[in-house]
Design a protein around this motif. Structure first.
Motif, mmCIF file in Angstrom:
data_model
loop_
_atom_site.group_PDB
_atom_site.id
_atom_site.type_symbol
_atom_site.label_atom_id
_atom_site.label_comp_id
_atom_site.label_asym_id
_atom_site.label_seq_id
_atom_site.Cartn_x
_atom_site.Cartn_y
_atom_site.Cartn_z
ATOM 1 N N MET A 84 -14.569 -7.140 -50.656
ATOM 2 C CA MET A 84 -16.012 -6.973 -50.536
ATOM 3 C C MET A 84 -16.360 -6.641 -49.089
ATOM 4 N N GLN A 85 -17.223 -5.659 -48.908
ATOM 5 C CA GLN A 85 -17.613 -5.262 -47.572
ATOM 6 C C GLN A 85 -18.551 -6.288 -46.946
ATOM 7 N N GLY A 86 -18.446 -6.425 -45.647
ATOM 8 C CA GLY A 86 -19.321 -7.338 -44.934
ATOM 9 C C GLY A 86 -19.818 -6.716 -43.651
ATOM 10 N N PHE A 87 -20.865 -7.309 -43.089
ATOM 11 C CA PHE A 87 -21.506 -6.744 -41.905
ATOM 12 C C PHE A 87 -21.862 -7.855 -40.906
ATOM 13 N N LEU A 88 -21.744 -7.514 -39.636
ATOM 14 C CA LEU A 88 -22.322 -8.326 -38.582
ATOM 15 C C LEU A 88 -23.422 -7.495 -37.944
ATOM 16 N N VAL A 89 -24.637 -7.996 -38.001
ATOM 17 C CA VAL A 89 -25.789 -7.289 -37.434
ATOM 18 C C VAL A 89 -26.293 -8.085 -36.229
ATOM 19 N N LEU A 90 -26.275 -7.456 -35.058
ATOM 20 C CA LEU A 90 -26.719 -8.115 -33.837
ATOM 21 C C LEU A 90 -28.213 -7.906 -33.624
ATOM 22 N N GLU A 91 -28.800 -8.745 -32.771
ATOM 23 C CA GLU A 91 -30.245 -8.703 -32.569
ATOM 24 C C GLU A 91 -30.719 -7.410 -31.929
ATOM 25 N N ASP A 92 -29.809 -6.662 -31.283
ATOM 26 C CA ASP A 92 -30.211 -5.366 -30.711
ATOM 27 C C ASP A 92 -30.072 -4.230 -31.713
ATOM 28 N N GLY A 93 -29.741 -4.567 -32.975
ATOM 29 C CA GLY A 93 -29.641 -3.565 -34.028
ATOM 30 C C GLY A 93 -28.255 -2.993 -34.233
ATOM 31 N N THR A 94 -27.289 -3.360 -33.391
ATOM 32 C CA THR A 94 -25.921 -2.873 -33.545
ATOM 33 C C THR A 94 -25.273 -3.505 -34.766
ATOM 34 N N ARG A 128 -20.984 -6.464 -22.122
ATOM 35 C CA ARG A 128 -21.901 -5.534 -21.449
ATOM 36 C C ARG A 128 -23.350 -5.989 -21.562
ATOM 37 N N HIS A 129 -23.718 -6.507 -22.730
ATOM 38 C CA HIS A 129 -25.119 -6.822 -22.987
ATOM 39 C C HIS A 129 -25.414 -8.316 -23.047
ATOM 40 N N GLY A 130 -24.376 -9.140 -23.028
ATOM 41 C CA GLY A 130 -24.574 -10.583 -23.067
ATOM 42 C C GLY A 130 -24.559 -11.146 -24.478
ATOM 43 N N THR A 131 -24.356 -12.460 -24.546
ATOM 44 C CA THR A 131 -24.380 -13.152 -25.830
ATOM 45 C C THR A 131 -25.707 -12.893 -26.533
ATOM 46 N N MET A 132 -25.654 -12.704 -27.836
ATOM 47 C CA MET A 132 -26.886 -12.458 -28.583
ATOM 48 C C MET A 132 -26.798 -13.040 -29.991
ATOM 49 N N ARG A 133 -27.948 -13.120 -30.619
ATOM 50 C CA ARG A 133 -28.015 -13.624 -31.986
ATOM 51 C C ARG A 133 -27.481 -12.584 -32.964
ATOM 52 N N GLY A 134 -27.008 -13.066 -34.111
ATOM 53 C CA GLY A 134 -26.513 -12.142 -35.116
ATOM 54 C C GLY A 134 -26.537 -12.749 -36.499
ATOM 55 N N ILE A 135 -26.430 -11.876 -37.496
ATOM 56 C CA ILE A 135 -26.347 -12.295 -38.899
ATOM 57 C C ILE A 135 -25.079 -11.712 -39.501
ATOM 58 N N LEU A 136 -24.299 -12.568 -40.148
ATOM 59 C CA LEU A 136 -23.121 -12.129 -40.893
ATOM 60 C C LEU A 136 -23.484 -12.167 -42.368
ATOM 61 N N ALA A 137 -23.327 -11.039 -43.058
ATOM 62 C CA ALA A 137 -23.694 -10.960 -44.475
ATOM 63 C C ALA A 137 -22.676 -10.107 -45.204
ATOM 64 N N VAL A 138 -22.505 -10.357 -46.505
ATOM 65 C CA VAL A 138 -21.521 -9.626 -47.304
ATOM 66 C C VAL A 138 -22.182 -9.046 -48.542
ATOM 67 N N GLY A 139 -21.506 -8.012 -49.092
ATOM 68 C CA GLY A 139 -21.977 -7.441 -50.342
ATOM 69 C C GLY A 139 -23.035 -6.367 -50.154
ATOM 70 N N ASP A 140 -23.872 -6.204 -51.160
ATOM 71 C CA ASP A 140 -24.925 -5.181 -51.172
ATOM 72 C C ASP A 140 -26.137 -5.727 -50.423
ATOM 73 N N VAL A 141 -26.277 -5.339 -49.171
ATOM 74 C CA VAL A 141 -27.336 -5.891 -48.329
ATOM 75 C C VAL A 141 -28.225 -4.774 -47.799
ATOM 76 N N LEU A 198 -16.558 -4.956 -30.263
ATOM 77 C CA LEU A 198 -17.571 -6.007 -30.350
ATOM 78 C C LEU A 198 -17.568 -6.859 -29.076
ATOM 79 N N THR A 199 -16.381 -7.216 -28.600
ATOM 80 C CA THR A 199 -16.285 -8.021 -27.383
ATOM 81 C C THR A 199 -16.819 -7.258 -26.175
ATOM 82 N N ARG A 200 -16.478 -5.977 -26.061
ATOM 83 C CA ARG A 200 -16.999 -5.166 -24.950
ATOM 84 C C ARG A 200 -18.519 -5.078 -25.013
ATOM 85 N N HIS A 201 -19.068 -5.010 -26.209
ATOM 86 C CA HIS A 201 -20.525 -4.953 -26.372
ATOM 87 C C HIS A 201 -21.172 -6.249 -25.876
ATOM 88 N N LEU A 202 -20.572 -7.384 -26.243
ATOM 89 C CA LEU A 202 -21.117 -8.677 -25.809
ATOM 90 C C LEU A 202 -20.952 -8.878 -24.300
#
Length: 362
Positions: free
Chosen positions: A1-11, A122-135, A116-120
């Motif tokens: 099943m596909q999953g996603f990590l969505v960061l607060e900056d939209g990445t 460069r831009h600092g720790t941020m909030r995120g949502i981990l979700a799976v499936g049809d989102v 992902l680590t390089r992004h964090l």
């Protein structure tokens, strides 16, 4: 099943779901350790966080009941490049996928953890949502930017004990002031012939002194030290009455009790490979760390001295009171997960405790 990590900056980072097939939100942080993933999962300092491991293969030696730092995983979510499905180790009693499923921890693998680590970084720790499936990714982007993770005054109460308890040992009586302690800190104290009384974070100084301790260890724990003002007040009352050792969050709380200041780091220090210099000896130690805040060196009072610094960014890694039997370190001398360079700090604490006992005839 596909999953996603969505960061607060939209990445958005895409991967394959494993572990519990659900969703979570939290502060997204990375850890650079090569081993110790079970200790990382169960470290109470990670409460409320989605942890990214930079080492590419995770789970190859399985999981077991001996390497827990607390009774259950404390992370909100878990992200790796590759999760090993067939562990090989004589100590293994299970695999990481089943362990996360049993404990309802959502996880992703197949993620580009380097990007992902390089992004964090460069831009600092941020909030995120981990979700799976049809989102709905647009909805998740909106939520990630507004939904607050578990933080603030709720973190420490989630990981401390509710009632005091005592673990019998030797004739040294040590109070472990618990803001989210790792089990290996307790193991070390008992190994050094200490009877350990574990006191909840909400304990008052009078409660702690009533146990007649020979010394007090202020433990690690999650979050911003300024969200635990009651701990600062208790430690301030203990100064000069009993030898004190602070570890990680305990180091920051001790600094606040000395009326110094703390601040948030851009992306924190998390891993088993951080170089720390002892300013007294010039020796460099490789240390295990897990924290997102640091002590502001210039804010320390004249009666407190910086003893250790981080060679990566120069931040304060240790302090000592010039007159009182008090010291602390920002890193983890119990070294699990991580190297064993700093175990000597426990012996220094015991020497400090024994010296105080001799002076007082106890």
């Amino acid at each position: 099943m596909q999953g996603f990590l969505v960061l607060e900056d939209g990445t958005v980072f895409t991967g394959e779901a494993f572990g519990h097939p659900g969703s979570c939100h939290g502060e997204v942080v990375f850890n650079t350790s090569m081993t110790g993933y079970q200790e990382i999962l169960t470290d109470p300092s990670y409460c409320g966080q989605i942890v990214v491991l930079t080492y590419p293969l995770i789970g190859n030696y399985g999981v077991n009941a001996e390497d827990l730092e607390s009774p259950r995983p404390q992370v909100a979510g878990f992200i790796v490049h590759e999760a090993c499905s067939r562990p090989s180790n004589w100590r293994a009693t299970g695999d990481i996928d089943r362990y996360l499923k049993e404990n309802h921890i959502p996880a992703l693998q197949g993620v580009d953890t380097r990007a992902l680590t390089r992004h964090l970084r460069r831009h600092g720790t941020m909030r995120g949502i981990l979700a799976v499936g049809d989102v709905d990714l647009d909805e998740l982007k909106s939520r990630a930017a507004t939904e607050p993770p578990l933080s603030g005054p709720r973190l420490v109460p989630a990981v401390t004990n509710k009632e005091p308890f005592t673990l019998a040992g030797g004739d040294r009586r040590i109070v472990l002031y618990n803001f989210g302690v790792k089990e290996n800190i307790i193991r070390w104290l008992r190994r050094l012939d200490c009877t350990v009384t574990v006191m909840p974070a909400g304990s008052r100084a009078a409660d702690i002194l009533a146990a007649r301790p020979h010394g007090v260890v202020v433990s690690n724990g999650p979050g911003d030290p300024k969200d635990v003002p009651y701990g600062v007040a208790t430690i301030r009352e203990l100064l000069g009455k009993v030898p004190l050792m602070g570890i990680c969050l305990g180091h920051q709380l001790l600094a606040l009790a000395l009326r110094a200041d703390t601040y948030k780091l851009p992306f924190g220090h998390r891993g088993g490979n951080h170089p720390v210099k002892d300013l007294n000896t010039g020796r460099v130690y490789i240390t295990s760390q897990n924290h997102g805040y640091a002590v502001r060196a210039e804010s320390l009072p004249e009666d407190a001295a910086v003893t250790h610094i981080n060679l990566n960014d120069g931040t304060v890694e240790g302090l000592r009171h010039r007159q009182l039997p008090v010291f602390s370190v920002q890193y983890h001398p119990e070294s699990s997960p991580g190297p064993t360079d700093s175990e000597y700090l426990f012996y220094e604490f015991i020497e400090m405790v024994d010296a105080a006992r001799e002076r007082e005839g106890d």
